[in-house]
Write an enzyme that holds these catalytic residues in place. Structure first.
Site, mmCIF file in Angstrom:
data_model
loop_
_atom_site.group_PDB
_atom_site.id
_atom_site.type_symbol
_atom_site.label_atom_id
_atom_site.label_comp_id
_atom_site.label_asym_id
_atom_site.label_seq_id
_atom_site.Cartn_x
_atom_site.Cartn_y
_atom_site.Cartn_z
ATOM 1 N N ASP A 1 44.074 42.878 41.382
ATOM 2 C CA ASP A 1 45.224 43.789 41.275
ATOM 3 C C ASP A 1 46.320 43.159 40.410
ATOM 4 O O ASP A 1 47.333 43.805 40.113
ATOM 5 C CB ASP A 1 45.744 44.204 42.654
ATOM 6 C CG ASP A 1 46.222 43.039 43.491
ATOM 7 O OD1 ASP A 1 46.085 41.876 43.058
ATOM 8 O OD2 ASP A 1 46.741 43.291 44.606
ATOM 9 N N SER A 2 46.089 41.923 39.957
ATOM 10 C CA SER A 2 46.982 41.327 38.954
ATOM 11 C C SER A 2 46.951 42.130 37.661
ATOM 12 O O SER A 2 47.756 41.890 36.760
ATOM 13 C CB SER A 2 46.585 39.868 38.677
ATOM 14 O OG SER A 2 45.202 39.764 38.410
ATOM 15 N N ASP B 1 39.511 44.417 43.677
ATOM 16 C CA ASP B 1 40.623 44.147 44.578
ATOM 17 C C ASP B 1 41.120 45.466 45.149
ATOM 18 O O ASP B 1 41.422 46.398 44.392
ATOM 19 C CB ASP B 1 41.762 43.522 43.757
ATOM 20 C CG ASP B 1 42.384 42.334 44.424
ATOM 21 O OD1 ASP B 1 42.074 42.053 45.596
ATOM 22 O OD2 ASP B 1 43.183 41.655 43.744
ATOM 23 N N LYS C 1 37.754 43.022 47.625
ATOM 24 C CA LYS C 1 38.585 41.923 48.133
ATOM 25 C C LYS C 1 39.786 42.492 48.864
ATOM 26 O O LYS C 1 40.397 43.461 48.410
ATOM 27 C CB LYS C 1 39.054 41.016 46.990
ATOM 28 C CG LYS C 1 39.976 39.891 47.490
ATOM 29 C CD LYS C 1 40.183 38.809 46.457
ATOM 30 C CE LYS C 1 41.252 39.065 45.441
ATOM 31 N NZ LYS C 1 42.604 39.291 46.026
ATOM 32 N N GLU D 1 43.466 41.289 50.903
ATOM 33 C CA GLU D 1 44.406 40.208 51.202
ATOM 34 C C GLU D 1 44.745 40.190 52.692
ATOM 35 O O GLU D 1 44.833 41.242 53.333
ATOM 36 C CB GLU D 1 45.703 40.403 50.403
ATOM 37 C CG GLU D 1 45.543 40.138 48.930
ATOM 38 C CD GLU D 1 46.868 40.122 48.164
ATOM 39 O OE1 GLU D 1 47.946 40.101 48.794
ATOM 40 O OE2 GLU D 1 46.805 40.118 46.921
ATOM 41 N N GLU E 1 44.841 30.872 48.032
ATOM 42 C CA GLU E 1 45.824 30.832 46.938
ATOM 43 C C GLU E 1 47.097 30.123 47.389
ATOM 44 O O GLU E 1 47.626 30.384 48.481
ATOM 45 C CB GLU E 1 46.154 32.267 46.485
ATOM 46 C CG GLU E 1 47.219 32.292 45.385
ATOM 47 C CD GLU E 1 47.357 33.643 44.685
ATOM 48 O OE1 GLU E 1 46.602 34.579 45.001
ATOM 49 O OE2 GLU E 1 48.244 33.742 43.803
#
Ligand code: KIV
Length: 266
Positions: A47-48, A86, A116, A118, A183
């Site tokens: 999602d970056s 993501d 993915k 978070e 991270e």
């Protein structure tokens, strides 16, 4: 000769064999095809892309539709890499009822091979895995919680926070996650978590003790305008290369040097 795609079983084997591996983000067809042919076994449609491709300040605004669109392009560019999508902010945090159908969309509509998530999401992880969808987890500095964390700050610096992170990691492994991104945490904490887990850990700003490492492809290639955070090592300076090419093209056009005979039809 057809080659087979990386699977989560390969990654489990890499961990058992103590074989480190690289993961990169990818957001478009061309870059994905280059990274795939370079032999990168796992590509993450992070999602970056909110920042790298769409110019947002944080990852928060990127939508499901945008993530699906870019995931389709990356999947089309790959033949060998496992493509992980993501799940964007707001697509899974409220409930399993919200998260599961959105996870399904990444496989059904975009061709991703895994998703993915978070944060500590054991219940949702279990439900997604039960639906046959591999889950990569992500702990430590989780950018979707930037405001909750009070900025992009290194996490798990206290013993208590490190113990909590380890407990969350074990819960996610038990829930069926096939890998875990760590991270922005101290190297010693990442090493301890990596040693405690049977699944591979994938570090970013988490030191050398992880089983794999991931970088944002724009950082790897040196495409950014400013300075890079400490954990980034740019392996190229494509921003200069692109700037130089654009300027030389503009000069040639302005001076009538392009196109010449060799680039024109008779
Ligand atoms: O979105 C992303 O790029 C990520 C990686 C940094 C792991 O989540």
């Amino acid at each position: 000769m057809p080659t087979s795609r990386t699977t989560i079983r390969d990654l489990a084997r890499f961990k058992q064999e103590g074989r480190r591996f690289a993961v990169l983000t990818a957001y478009d067809y061309t870059t994905a095809s280059i990274l795939d042919q370079a032999g990168i076994p796992v590509l993450l449609v992070g999602d970056s892309l909110a920042q790298c491709m769409l110019g947002h300040d944080t990852t928060l605004p990127v939508s499901m539709e945008e993530m699906l669109h870019h995931t389709r392009a990356v999947v089309r560019g790959t033949q060998q890499a496992l493509v992980v999508a993501d799940m964007p902010f707001g697509s899974y945090q409220s409930s399993v009822q919200e998260g599961l159908p959105n996870a399904v969309r990444f496989l059904k509509e975009a061709g991703a091979h895994a998703v993915k998530l978070e944060g500590a999401q054991p219940e949702l992880t279990q439900a997604i895995v039960a639906a046959g969808i591999p889950v990569m987890s992500h702990l430590g500095l989780t950018p979707q919680s930037v405001h909750q964390m009070g900025g992009y700050r290194v996490q798990a610096r206290t013993d208590e926070a490190a113990q909590r992170l380890l407990a969350d990691a074990l819960d996610l492994e038990k829930a069926g996650a096939f890998s875990l991104v760590l991270e922005g945490i101290p190297s010693a904490v990442a090493r301890a978590v990596s040693e405690a887990l049977a699944i591979p850990t994938i570090g970013i700003g988490a030191g050398p003790g992880c089983d794999a490492q991931v970088l944002v492809v724009n950082d790897l290639l040196g495409l950014g305008a400013g300075t890079y955070p400490k954990f980034v090592k740019p392996y190229a300076d494509l921003r200069s290369v692109v700037t130089d090419a654009a300027r030389r093209f503009a000069t040639d056009v302005e001076q009538g040097a392009f196109p010449d005979e060799s680039h024109s039809y008779s």
